[in-house]
Write a protein that holds these residues in place. Sequence first.
Motif, PDB file in Angstrom:
ATOM      1  N   ALA A 139       0.829  -1.209   0.000  1.00 53.32           N
ATOM      2  CA  ALA A 139       0.000   0.000   0.000  1.00 53.32           C
ATOM      3  C   ALA A 139       0.861   1.256   0.000  1.00 53.32           C
ATOM      4  CB  ALA A 139      -0.931   0.000   1.214  1.00 53.32           C
ATOM      5  N   LEU A 140       1.998   1.198   0.712  1.00 47.18           N
ATOM      6  CA  LEU A 140       2.913   2.331   0.715  1.00 47.18           C
ATOM      7  C   LEU A 140       3.480   2.579  -0.682  1.00 47.18           C
ATOM      8  CD1 LEU A 140       4.442   4.504   2.295  1.00 47.18           C
ATOM      9  CD2 LEU A 140       6.208   2.800   2.782  1.00 47.18           C
ATOM     10  N   LEU A 141       3.869   1.511  -1.375  1.00 44.21           N
ATOM     11  CA  LEU A 141       4.348   1.644  -2.754  1.00 44.21           C
ATOM     12  C   LEU A 141       3.241   2.159  -3.666  1.00 44.21           C
ATOM     13  CD1 LEU A 141       6.467  -1.622  -3.203  1.00 44.21           C
ATOM     14  CD2 LEU A 141       7.279   0.689  -2.681  1.00 44.21           C
ATOM     15  N   LEU A 142       2.012   1.699  -3.429  1.00 44.54           N
ATOM     16  CA  LEU A 142       0.871   2.116  -4.239  1.00 44.54           C
ATOM     17  C   LEU A 142       0.578   3.596  -4.084  1.00 44.54           C
ATOM     18  CD1 LEU A 142      -1.331   1.024  -6.148  1.00 44.54           C
ATOM     19  CD2 LEU A 142      -2.750   0.602  -4.127  1.00 44.54           C
ATOM     20  N   SER A 143       0.918   4.163  -2.914  1.00 48.72           N
ATOM     21  CA  SER A 143       0.642   5.585  -2.680  1.00 48.72           C
ATOM     22  C   SER A 143       1.495   6.497  -3.555  1.00 48.72           C
ATOM     23  CB  SER A 143       0.877   5.917  -1.199  1.00 48.72           C
ATOM     24  OG  SER A 143       2.259   5.834  -0.866  1.00 48.72           O
ATOM     25  N   PHE A 144       2.530   5.948  -4.190  1.00 44.72           N
ATOM     26  CA  PHE A 144       3.367   6.737  -5.097  1.00 44.72           C
ATOM     27  C   PHE A 144       2.986   6.506  -6.561  1.00 44.72           C
ATOM     28  CE2 PHE A 144       5.969   6.095  -1.291  1.00 44.72           C
ATOM     29  CZ  PHE A 144       6.304   7.412  -0.990  1.00 44.72           C
ATOM     30  N   GLN A 145       1.816   5.862  -6.755  1.00 47.14           N
ATOM     31  CA  GLN A 145       1.329   5.601  -8.099  1.00 47.14           C
ATOM     32  C   GLN A 145      -0.084   6.153  -8.248  1.00 47.14           C
ATOM     33  OE1 GLN A 145       2.400   1.410  -9.433  1.00 47.14           O
ATOM     34  NE2 GLN A 145       2.871   1.222  -7.258  1.00 47.14           N
ATOM     35  N   SER A 146      -0.559   6.209  -9.480  1.00 52.62           N
ATOM     36  CA  SER A 146      -1.890   6.722  -9.742  1.00 52.62           C
ATOM     37  C   SER A 146      -2.553   5.855 -10.796  1.00 52.62           C
ATOM     38  CB  SER A 146      -1.834   8.178 -10.228  1.00 52.62           C
ATOM     39  OG  SER A 146      -3.130   8.692 -10.438  1.00 52.62           O
ATOM     40  N   GLY A 147      -3.895   5.720 -10.684  1.00 54.49           N
ATOM     41  CA  GLY A 147      -4.625   4.927 -11.654  1.00 54.49           C
ATOM     42  C   GLY A 147      -5.332   3.771 -10.998  1.00 54.49           C
ATOM     43  N   TYR A 192     -16.163   6.934  -6.991  1.00 52.41           N
ATOM     44  CA  TYR A 192     -15.708   7.860  -8.025  1.00 52.41           C
ATOM     45  C   TYR A 192     -14.948   7.071  -9.083  1.00 52.41           C
ATOM     46  CZ  TYR A 192     -16.479  11.040  -4.058  1.00 52.41           C
ATOM     47  OH  TYR A 192     -16.996  11.704  -2.991  1.00 52.41           O
ATOM     48  N   THR A 193     -14.330   7.804 -10.021  1.00 52.40           N
ATOM     49  CA  THR A 193     -13.426   7.135 -10.958  1.00 52.40           C
ATOM     50  C   THR A 193     -12.299   6.516 -10.145  1.00 52.40           C
ATOM     51  OG1 THR A 193     -13.919   8.736 -12.684  1.00 52.40           O
ATOM     52  CG2 THR A 193     -11.928   7.424 -12.947  1.00 52.40           C
ATOM     53  N   PRO A 194     -12.171   5.197 -10.135  1.00 52.16           N
ATOM     54  CA  PRO A 194     -11.226   4.533  -9.223  1.00 52.16           C
ATOM     55  C   PRO A 194      -9.792   5.044  -9.363  1.00 52.16           C
ATOM     56  CG  PRO A 194     -12.685   2.931 -10.236  1.00 52.16           C
ATOM     57  CD  PRO A 194     -12.929   4.231 -10.944  1.00 52.16           C
ATOM     58  N   ASN A 195      -9.202   5.399  -8.240  1.00 51.08           N
ATOM     59  CA  ASN A 195      -7.806   5.814  -8.195  1.00 51.08           C
ATOM     60  C   ASN A 195      -7.196   5.169  -6.955  1.00 51.08           C
ATOM     61  OD1 ASN A 195      -5.301   7.077  -8.044  1.00 51.08           O
ATOM     62  ND2 ASN A 195      -6.070   9.023  -8.813  1.00 51.08           N
ATOM     63  N   PHE A 196      -6.738   3.940  -7.118  1.00 50.60           N
ATOM     64  CA  PHE A 196      -6.253   3.175  -5.980  1.00 50.60           C
ATOM     65  C   PHE A 196      -4.989   3.790  -5.366  1.00 50.60           C
ATOM     66  CE2 PHE A 196      -8.294  -0.513  -8.400  1.00 50.60           C
ATOM     67  CZ  PHE A 196      -9.511  -0.316  -7.757  1.00 50.60           C
ATOM     68  N   GLY A 197      -4.186   4.439  -6.184  1.00 50.18           N
ATOM     69  CA  GLY A 197      -2.966   5.055  -5.672  1.00 50.18           C
ATOM     70  C   GLY A 197      -3.272   6.186  -4.709  1.00 50.18           C
ATOM     71  N   TYR A 198      -4.195   7.060  -5.109  1.00 46.66           N
ATOM     72  CA  TYR A 198      -4.560   8.173  -4.229  1.00 46.66           C
ATOM     73  C   TYR A 198      -5.307   7.675  -3.000  1.00 46.66           C
ATOM     74  CZ  TYR A 198      -6.224  12.760  -2.765  1.00 46.66           C
ATOM     75  OH  TYR A 198      -6.480  13.906  -2.051  1.00 46.66           O
ATOM     76  N   ALA A 199      -6.140   6.627  -3.161  1.00 45.82           N
ATOM     77  CA  ALA A 199      -6.836   6.033  -2.019  1.00 45.82           C
ATOM     78  C   ALA A 199      -5.842   5.468  -1.008  1.00 45.82           C
ATOM     79  CB  ALA A 199      -7.789   4.939  -2.496  1.00 45.82           C
ATOM     80  N   ALA A 200      -4.761   4.837  -1.501  1.00 43.15           N
ATOM     81  CA  ALA A 200      -3.728   4.311  -0.608  1.00 43.15           C
ATOM     82  C   ALA A 200      -3.027   5.441   0.134  1.00 43.15           C
ATOM     83  CB  ALA A 200      -2.713   3.495  -1.407  1.00 43.15           C
ATOM     84  N   THR A 201      -2.844   6.570  -0.551  1.00 36.39           N
ATOM     85  CA  THR A 201      -2.224   7.731   0.091  1.00 36.39           C
ATOM     86  C   THR A 201      -3.083   8.244   1.238  1.00 36.39           C
ATOM     87  OG1 THR A 201      -1.263   8.354  -2.043  1.00 36.39           O
ATOM     88  CG2 THR A 201      -1.267  10.030  -0.317  1.00 36.39           C
ATOM     89  N   VAL A 202      -4.381   8.366   0.983  1.00 38.13           N
ATOM     90  CA  VAL A 202      -5.300   8.827   2.034  1.00 38.13           C
ATOM     91  C   VAL A 202      -5.323   7.837   3.193  1.00 38.13           C
ATOM     92  CG1 VAL A 202      -7.689   9.433   2.560  1.00 38.13           C
ATOM     93  CG2 VAL A 202      -6.709  10.078   0.344  1.00 38.13           C
ATOM     94  N   SER A 203      -5.258   6.539   2.886  1.00 34.04           N
ATOM     95  CA  SER A 203      -5.274   5.537   3.954  1.00 34.04           C
ATOM     96  C   SER A 203      -4.041   5.650   4.842  1.00 34.04           C
ATOM     97  CB  SER A 203      -5.366   4.127   3.359  1.00 34.04           C
ATOM     98  OG  SER A 203      -4.176   3.776   2.682  1.00 34.04           O
ATOM     99  N   TYR A 204      -2.921   6.040   4.258  1.00 37.66           N
ATOM    100  CA  TYR A 204      -1.704   6.175   5.062  1.00 37.66           C
ATOM    101  C   TYR A 204      -1.744   7.411   5.956  1.00 37.66           C
ATOM    102  CZ  TYR A 204       1.598   2.446   4.551  1.00 37.66           C
ATOM    103  OH  TYR A 204       2.237   1.242   4.707  1.00 37.66           O
ATOM    104  N   VAL A 205      -2.663   8.329   5.673  1.00 37.67           N
ATOM    105  CA  VAL A 205      -2.860   9.457   6.581  1.00 37.67           C
ATOM    106  C   VAL A 205      -3.357   8.932   7.924  1.00 37.67           C
ATOM    107  CG1 VAL A 205      -4.227  11.539   7.017  1.00 37.67           C
ATOM    108  CG2 VAL A 205      -3.279  11.119   4.744  1.00 37.67           C
ATOM    109  N   ILE A 206      -4.257   7.932   7.885  1.00 39.29           N
ATOM    110  CA  ILE A 206      -4.747   7.321   9.124  1.00 39.29           C
ATOM    111  C   ILE A 206      -3.592   6.665   9.877  1.00 39.29           C
ATOM    112  CG2 ILE A 206      -6.245   5.540  10.089  1.00 39.29           C
ATOM    113  CD1 ILE A 206      -8.177   5.983   7.822  1.00 39.29           C
ATOM    114  N   VAL A 207      -2.714   5.970   9.151  1.00 38.90           N
ATOM    115  CA  VAL A 207      -1.560   5.325   9.779  1.00 38.90           C
ATOM    116  C   VAL A 207      -0.686   6.365  10.482  1.00 38.90           C
ATOM    117  CG1 VAL A 207       0.538   3.980   9.370  1.00 38.90           C
ATOM    118  CG2 VAL A 207      -1.546   3.456   8.086  1.00 38.90           C
ATOM    119  N   ILE A 208      -0.424   7.469   9.792  1.00 36.62           N
ATOM    120  CA  ILE A 208       0.416   8.531  10.365  1.00 36.62           C
ATOM    121  C   ILE A 208      -0.240   9.137  11.595  1.00 36.62           C
ATOM    122  CG2 ILE A 208       1.400  10.810   9.915  1.00 36.62           C
ATOM    123  CD1 ILE A 208       1.695   9.927   6.962  1.00 36.62           C
TER     124      ILE A 208
END
Length: 290
Positions: free
Chosen positions: A33-41, A257-273
């Motif tokens: 998921a951390l790697l996914l947060s640096f990707q988009s699509g 919305y239009t699926p963007n798993f990379g940005y979703a992973a980024t938002v999820s890591y906000v909870i982790v932080i």
Amino acid sequence: MKQLMKKNNIGWLFIIVSVIAIGMFYFYPMFDALLLSFQSGMGANLEYVGFGNWSRLFNDPTFIQALINTTTYLMVQVPIMIVLALFFSVLLNDETLKFRGFFRTAIFLPAVTSLVAYSVIFKYMFSGDGIVNQLLINLNLIDVPIAFLSDGFWAKIVIIVAITWRWTGYNMIFYLSALQNIDKSIYEAARIDGASSFQQFLKITVPMLKPIILFTTITSTIGTLQIFDEVVNITNGGPGNSTISISQYIYDLSFKYTPNFGYAATVSYVIVILVIILSVIQFKVAGDKE
């Protein structure tokens, strides 16, 4: 030496399956998921965007609103719930109280009810023609129904009440268990010295329950930061995103919305932080110096 090594190898054989399972189902998804947060699509159409998703967070009004809402739930609901759980645990630990078992069960029961079921019930209770508005009107406290679910302020209140109702009894059980291990002679000595019930609570009960209070505060913080079911089923994030949570926004980014798993992973890591930061603060404030 060989015998010792043989024993160590046998020990590893017993835990190797668990180690592999934990690594595969816990740490690998977190790292991926951390790697996914640096990707988009979405799906196989992912492209590397570096810190583009992270910079997008600060310019995303929906994320900012979700962050504000989630921290509001956290700052208001968790302290209220912890105080109520402490109050009920001390009250129901009194051996002179009749029907203690019944009251303990009644307060704990919400913790084992279905998340979806109780959320839907709260939605109907606080609707325009729900039982809460009808009761307030019959008591002549209001003239017209309160827009509990269509007003941003009241909608937040309903969600906070719902979460508190469900999880207060759950935390109460931890305090009740800990209270059973406090030597009664300590309270007897305090009473002989003239300490009031309130002084006993502040000087004996709270310090003795300090590790449990820290534990329940951290677990409640984690749970509230991940709030999803209540928001989706009671208000669906409305009105106008005024109650949307971070977890609901992650779901919307992934499936609505239009699926963007990379940005979703980024938002999820906000909870982790947030969990890491708040847990460290709580350990520093309430934890032992060791």
